[in-house]
Design an enzyme around this catalytic site. Structure first.
Site, PDB file in Angstrom:
ATOM      1  N   GLU A  10       0.667  -0.928   0.039  1.00  0.00           N
ATOM      2  CA  GLU A  10      -0.295  -0.334   0.054  1.00  0.00           C
ATOM      3  C   GLU A  10       0.934   1.341  -0.149  1.00  0.00           C
ATOM      4  O   GLU A  10       0.295   2.493  -0.383  1.00  0.00           O
ATOM      5  CB  GLU A  10      -0.828  -0.314   0.816  1.00  0.00           C
ATOM      6  CG  GLU A  10      -2.289  -0.824   1.075  1.00  0.00           C
ATOM      7  CD  GLU A  10      -1.237  -2.129   2.142  1.00  0.00           C
ATOM      8  OE1 GLU A  10      -2.605  -2.251   2.862  1.00  0.00           O
ATOM      9  OE2 GLU A  10      -0.826  -2.260   2.436  1.00  0.00           O
ATOM     10  N   ASP A  96      -1.657  -5.160   3.834  1.00  0.00           N
ATOM     11  CA  ASP A  96      -2.583  -5.410   4.686  1.00  0.00           C
ATOM     12  C   ASP A  96      -2.530  -6.262   4.834  1.00  0.00           C
ATOM     13  O   ASP A  96      -3.857  -6.704   4.453  1.00  0.00           O
ATOM     14  CB  ASP A  96      -2.686  -4.014   5.688  1.00  0.00           C
ATOM     15  CG  ASP A  96      -1.599  -2.944   5.817  1.00  0.00           C
ATOM     16  OD1 ASP A  96      -0.232  -3.390   5.645  1.00  0.00           O
ATOM     17  OD2 ASP A  96      -2.040  -2.321   6.321  1.00  0.00           O
ATOM     18  N   ASP A  98      -5.819  -7.308   6.671  1.00  0.00           N
ATOM     19  CA  ASP A  98      -7.049  -7.197   7.422  1.00  0.00           C
ATOM     20  C   ASP A  98      -7.934  -7.120   5.892  1.00  0.00           C
ATOM     21  O   ASP A  98      -7.642  -7.296   4.593  1.00  0.00           O
ATOM     22  CB  ASP A  98      -6.827  -5.596   8.375  1.00  0.00           C
ATOM     23  CG  ASP A  98      -6.863  -4.906   7.399  1.00  0.00           C
ATOM     24  OD1 ASP A  98      -6.574  -4.512   6.375  1.00  0.00           O
ATOM     25  OD2 ASP A  98      -6.812  -3.603   8.211  1.00  0.00           O
ATOM     26  N   GLU A 100      -9.866  -4.836   5.050  1.00  0.00           N
ATOM     27  CA  GLU A 100      -9.456  -3.218   3.820  1.00  0.00           C
ATOM     28  C   GLU A 100      -8.120  -3.870   2.768  1.00  0.00           C
ATOM     29  O   GLU A 100      -8.376  -3.816   1.844  1.00  0.00           O
ATOM     30  CB  GLU A 100      -8.396  -2.023   4.746  1.00  0.00           C
ATOM     31  CG  GLU A 100      -9.383  -1.096   4.036  1.00  0.00           C
ATOM     32  CD  GLU A 100     -10.639  -0.543   3.935  1.00  0.00           C
ATOM     33  OE1 GLU A 100     -11.083  -0.287   3.365  1.00  0.00           O
ATOM     34  OE2 GLU A 100     -11.561  -1.218   4.609  1.00  0.00           O
ATOM     35  N   TYR A 322       1.768  -5.362  13.071  1.00  0.00           N
ATOM     36  CA  TYR A 322       0.535  -4.825  12.190  1.00  0.00           C
ATOM     37  C   TYR A 322      -0.235  -4.234  13.710  1.00  0.00           C
ATOM     38  O   TYR A 322      -0.390  -4.424  14.382  1.00  0.00           O
ATOM     39  CB  TYR A 322      -0.708  -6.079  11.348  1.00  0.00           C
ATOM     40  CG  TYR A 322      -1.621  -3.908  10.449  1.00  0.00           C
ATOM     41  CD1 TYR A 322      -0.701  -3.674   9.306  1.00  0.00           C
ATOM     42  CD2 TYR A 322      -2.882  -5.425  10.751  1.00  0.00           C
ATOM     43  CE1 TYR A 322      -1.566  -3.434   8.983  1.00  0.00           C
ATOM     44  CE2 TYR A 322      -3.356  -4.348   9.595  1.00  0.00           C
ATOM     45  CZ  TYR A 322      -3.119  -3.569   8.848  1.00  0.00           C
ATOM     46  OH  TYR A 322      -4.129  -2.511   8.734  1.00  0.00           O
ATOM     47  N   ARG A 324      -3.735  -2.676  13.476  1.00  0.00           N
ATOM     48  CA  ARG A 324      -4.914  -2.284  13.668  1.00  0.00           C
ATOM     49  C   ARG A 324      -5.270  -4.548  13.628  1.00  0.00           C
ATOM     50  O   ARG A 324      -5.894  -5.142  13.361  1.00  0.00           O
ATOM     51  CB  ARG A 324      -5.824  -2.251  11.467  1.00  0.00           C
ATOM     52  CG  ARG A 324      -5.333  -0.624  12.222  1.00  0.00           C
ATOM     53  CD  ARG A 324      -5.889  -0.711  10.609  1.00  0.00           C
ATOM     54  NE  ARG A 324      -5.852   1.236  10.714  1.00  0.00           N
ATOM     55  CZ  ARG A 324      -5.135   1.666   9.782  1.00  0.00           C
ATOM     56  NH1 ARG A 324      -4.083   0.050   8.839  1.00  0.00           N
ATOM     57  NH2 ARG A 324      -4.577   3.304   9.650  1.00  0.00           N
ATOM     58  N   HIS A 369      -3.663 -11.415  13.392  1.00  0.00           N
ATOM     59  CA  HIS A 369      -3.821 -12.307  14.230  1.00  0.00           C
ATOM     60  C   HIS A 369      -3.086 -12.124  15.257  1.00  0.00           C
ATOM     61  O   HIS A 369      -2.039 -13.550  16.213  1.00  0.00           O
ATOM     62  CB  HIS A 369      -3.330 -13.890  13.200  1.00  0.00           C
ATOM     63  CG  HIS A 369      -4.813 -14.079  12.266  1.00  0.00           C
ATOM     64  ND1 HIS A 369      -5.862 -14.284  12.780  1.00  0.00           N
ATOM     65  CD2 HIS A 369      -4.931 -14.069  11.055  1.00  0.00           C
ATOM     66  CE1 HIS A 369      -6.362 -14.086  11.709  1.00  0.00           C
ATOM     67  NE2 HIS A 369      -5.868 -13.761  10.846  1.00  0.00           N
TER      68      HIS A 369
END
Length: 911
Positions: A10, A96, A98, A100, A322, A324, A369
């Site tokens: 990203e 990423d 997740d 998103e 990460y 989030r 996770h």
């Protein structure tokens, strides 16, 4: 470039970090976030605006098919990625881990249409070990995660685009409704309602200092009188009454407390009981997104937005995992790393025999996770990375490192000692005092980290005492004590504490509303919309927020219901796990799952008539209402003397509400004060001898001021103006209408601080209206003006402004004096050195003094390194040091603004 492998992530920072761990066979580039998104309906192609996509850029009648567009800002990036892909043999989508990130990977796949083998890489930290493991275990795009993200995006579009227009029509333009933001706003408003309804209760108690025979002293607080416990703050309801269950307690008033204190002077005391209890405290789990935001707010004074921006940089540059996530799990490598560092730094005895494992707070955790922790299979200490990070990055990294290491350390141990002692007053009453203290004998994890919490001033002053390392004297039952300095103290219960960023994040998490990635943007949105402002660290709702929530509660109650909003998140998680089908779920939400359950569309279409006046009226005291009008909120009530207007109806009194006044501060007494001040508004001071116009003194929302009254033009004047205009014609030959004369703008002037509406005179007003005053010219011949501005008096020469010491200088300063001010050296090109407008002490991050200075474009906050403009919505008087520190932190952490993203959503295909 044959044989190359293209890796897409990203962000540019992330691409640079990953490139360090991959060889020359890899090209690493960044999409810079989403490359596609739903466009605004107004930006749709002309042939689509009247079709099924015209309202939402989504077709609700055809499986909720979305229409995606590559944003203008991303078209060049897409061309670049396609060019690189033509020369690559393999494509790796490494966005990423997740929902998103999964959606970004899917959009890249759909737009690039790769003809080479394509793999999805997933990792939660940017280290050589993590990248190597990801390359060894590539996977396919998870279509269930993509569906969950797309459902969330469409859900938010439907919610906002259906409900927001109702707010525009009935409350005000520029407002918005949102699935999470509206619920968060309701929480802040509900808390303010509780504060407004709160009735304080008064009570008294005693404290005293007690000495043993060996002259060791300690303090104790009155517990009971003649065997009956005395009342504390927790014994009262929010209505100021004793709770039913506490009817047996004694409420001391001032007279009782002072007489008891006097009667205990010189009395003999003895120890009734001494009790020791073992004390043990476990460490907190490692950080998840919400707890990181909460602790950074408490310790570092970071806003949620700042915390996430700084954490993003730490993650992209390979310092943390990460950020989030709602999982408290640590990998085996992280467990070993944390235990090893704890042992090395704090001793082998500080580490328990086995690793600690923490249960997930949310069983549906799916964003990532692993908990937020230092990156790598072995951790770098804060000292090792200090010179590589900015001040904010270092503070946050240190916080994460401490929490992670502490989570694998041993319990803190000690004991809590409690003592009761009794003495008899001269009037025969027996008074029992109590004291307690916690002694830590083995610090365990406290050597690395101790969690702190917000002060919860919910109405009691008898909160449990915090752990203290001060030991009580060695006491035994029957020991004689001497009472000294026994003092009566009065207390008043406090209303429930307002939410802070930390506590509202905790409450959202507790109610399972939103997800970690939504908390920071949600808080930013409700502040940007003007629903909430900050007072220090507290979140204060505006009157507009009251109107918005009133409308939503009455007409969209289901959509601001806390439990309903939490269930939406559960449903999205089920879609992410493949347990619910996306289209069927959207069908139920928007169109209704059955005849028994209405969908959002039916609710909006069958709203009926909404009384805008009722929605925008909030009763604050009997007969007194706040009205939220086009130009802001104001007070309204029937005239108490029964005065009638020209129609014979009871006249309505109105008064402005000061912008800085919080809703719970608008008491009956304050309302009377505002009405009294408003009664002076419009007072005629006299006539300007030069213009013949009437001069009046008025009360405005931003303070009192004087103004000239310009009479409306007569019919003859209007006609003369129209006759003087030449006649113009449209292309069809019809004459264009002529324009009426523009209404002249009256001169106005704010009262000086030394003036008031009651005492201001015509002479004062004419002087104020004469501003700006021409003082003279500078050495360069440019005109120098004296003006009174929002933040005080100042001089202006071109674009160069200099503050004056006081308001009277506006009329007394001479050309010579003004030239001397401009002759002084400028500070950073913004004018001569001048005293700060405000001082806030030392910044907790940079440890430099923070002040407010007058700048070319208005006042700004600075610590000597970072400057940030004072927001227009905040007056200098309102600005607190916490707010100043927070604004500086946000400015330091601010990254590039995310930009927007062609094609309709096809059935998700596996890469």
């Amino acid at each position: 470039m044959s044989g190359k492998k293209l890796v897409i992530v990203e962000s540019p920072a992330k691409s640079r970090s990953i490139a360090k761990y991959l060889g020359d066979d890899f090209i690493v580039d960044a999409s810079a976030g989403h490359i596609r998104d739903l466009p605004q309906p107004s930006d749709l192609p002309a042939d689509m605006k009247k079709g099924p996509f015209g309202k939402f850029a989504v077709d609700p009648d055809n499986g909720f098919e979305p229409y995606y567009v590559v944003s203008e800002s991303k078209k060049s990036k897409v061309r670049e990625l396609k060019r690189q892909l033509k020369e690559a043999d393999e494509l790796y989508l490494a966005t990423d881990a997740d929902r998103e990130g999964e959606a970004i990977a899917w959009h890249l796949y759909e737009v690039l249409k790769p003809k080479v083998p394509t793999y999805r890489l997933s990792f939660t930290e940017i280290t050589k070990e993590a990248i190597t493991r990801a390359m060894e275990n590539p996977r396919e795009i998870d279509n269930d995660l993509v569906d969950a993200q797309e459902t969330r995006r469409i859900l938010d579009r439907l919610y906002g685009y259906e409900i927001s227009p109702v707010l525009w029509r009935k409350v005000g333009k520029g407002l918005s409704a949102g699935r999470v933001q509206s619920v968060a706003t309701r929480m802040v408003v509900d808390r303010e309602r509780e504060r407004m309804a709160f009735i304080p209760a008064g009570y008294w108690d005693l404290t005293g200092s007690f000495a043993t025979e060996s002259q060791e002293t300690f303090t104790a607080k009155l517990h009971s009188v003649d065997g009956q416990r005395i009342a504390a703050g927790s014994d009262f309801t929010d209505k100021g009454e004793l709770k039913e269950s506490r009817r047996g307690v004694v409420v001391l008033d001032k007279e009782d407390a002072e007489s008891l204190a006097e009667g205990l002077t010189g009395a003999a005391f003895s120890v009734d009981s001494v009790e020791d209890k073992p004390y043990s405290r476990r460490p907190q789990p490692p950080f998840i997104t919400s707890t990181l935001q909460q602790d950074a707010a408490r310790r570092l004074r970071f806003s949620s937005r700042t915390t996430m921006q700084v954490a993003q940089r730490l993650y992209e540059n390979g310092y943390i995992t990460y950020m989030r996530t709602d999982s408290t799990t640590l990998s085996s490598q992280a467990l070993n790393a944390a235990r090893k560092q704890a042992s090395e730094l704090y001793g082998a005895e500080s580490v328990p025999e086995k690793p600690r494992f923490y249960a997930r707070r949310n069983e549906t955790a799916q964003e990532a996770h692993e908990a937020i922790r230092p990156a790598g299979d072995s951790f770098r200490t804060p000292r090792q990375v200090k010179n590589e990070l900015t001040a904010d990055e270092f503070k946050l990294y240190e916080l994460i490192w401490k929490r992670t290491v502490a989570s694998q350390m041993a319990d803190a141990k000690g004991f809590t000692a409690s003592v009761r002692l009794t003495g008899q007053a001269s009037d025969g009453r027996k008074a029992t005092f109590g004291a307690s203290g916690t002694v830590i004998t083995f610090p365990g994890f406290l050597a690395a980290y101790e969690e702190i919490r917000d002060n919860d001033d919910a109405g009691s002053s008898d909160k449990p005492e915090k752990a203290s390392d001060k030991r009580l004297p060695k006491l035994a039952e029957g020991d004689a004590l001497t009472g000294e300095d026994i003092e009566a103290k009065g207390h008043e219960t406090s209303p429930p504490a307002r939410y802070t960023e930390a506590t509202i994040v905790a409450e959202l998490e507790k109610r399972e509303i939103g997800r970690p990635s939504t908390y920071a943007p949600t808080i930013s949105v409700i502040m940007d919309r003007g629903y909430v402002t900050k007072r220090g660290s507290a979140l204060v709702p505006s009157w507009t927020a009251f109107s918005v929530i009133s409308l939503l509660e009455e007409h969209f109650g289901r959509y601001v219901d806390y439990d309903f909003t939490a269930r939406l998140e559960d449903d999205l998680d089920q879609i992410a796990r493949g347990e619910i089908e996306r289209e069927a779920w959207l069908q139920g939400f928007y169109l209704g799952a059955s005849s028994a359950e209405e969908g959002l569309k039916n609710v909006v279409e069958n709203l009926g008539e909404i009384d805008a006046r009722a929605v925008n009226t909030i009763e604050v005291t009997e007969g007194v209402e706040v009205r939220v009008g086009r130009y802001g909120p104001y007070l309204e009530r029937p005239n108490p003397d029964g005065e009638a207007d020209e129609n014979g109806e009871i006249k309505l009194d109105r008064a402005n509400i000061p912008a800085e006044l919080a809703p719970d501060e608008l008491t009956k007494a304050k309302a009377e004060e505002l009405f009294e001040q408003a009664s002076l508004s419009g007072r005629v001071l006299g006539t300007d001898p030069e213009t013949g116009r009437e001069i009046v003194a008025k009360d405005g929302r931003y303070g009192p001021y004087v103004a000239e009254v310009i009479p409306e033009p007569t019919e003859e004047e209007i006609q003369a103006h129209l006759d003087a205009q030449p006649t113009e014609y449209y292309k069809n030959g019809k004459p264009k209408p002529k324009k009426k004369p523009p209404k002249p703008k009256p001169r106005t002037g704010s009262l000086f601080k030394s003036m008031s509406l009651e005492t201001v005179t015509l002479e004062d007003a004419l002087k104020l209206l004469s501003l700006p005053r021409t003082v003279g010219t500078g050495e360069d011949g440019e005109e120098i003006l004296a003006l009174n501005g929002r933040f005080g008096p100042y001089l202006k020469k071109g674009t160069d402004t200099r503050p004056l010491q006081d308001e009277e200088q506006l009329f007394s300063i001479t050309e010579e004096e003004a030239r001397k001010i401009y002759a002084q050296p400028k500070q950073r090109g913004r004018g001569a050195a001048k005293p700060p407008l405000a001082e806030f002490g030392t910044d907790p991050i940079t440890e430099k003094p923070v002040v407010v200075k007058e700048g070319r474009f208005g006042p700004y906050i600075t610590d000597g390194q970072t400057n940030v403009t004072v927001p227009r919505s905040v007056t200098l008087e309102q600005l607190t040091k916490e707010q100043a520190f927070s604004l500086l932190a946000e400015k330091r952490a601010k990254g590039p603004a995310p930009k927007k993203s062609g094609g309709r959503r096809k059935t998700a295909s596996k890469a």
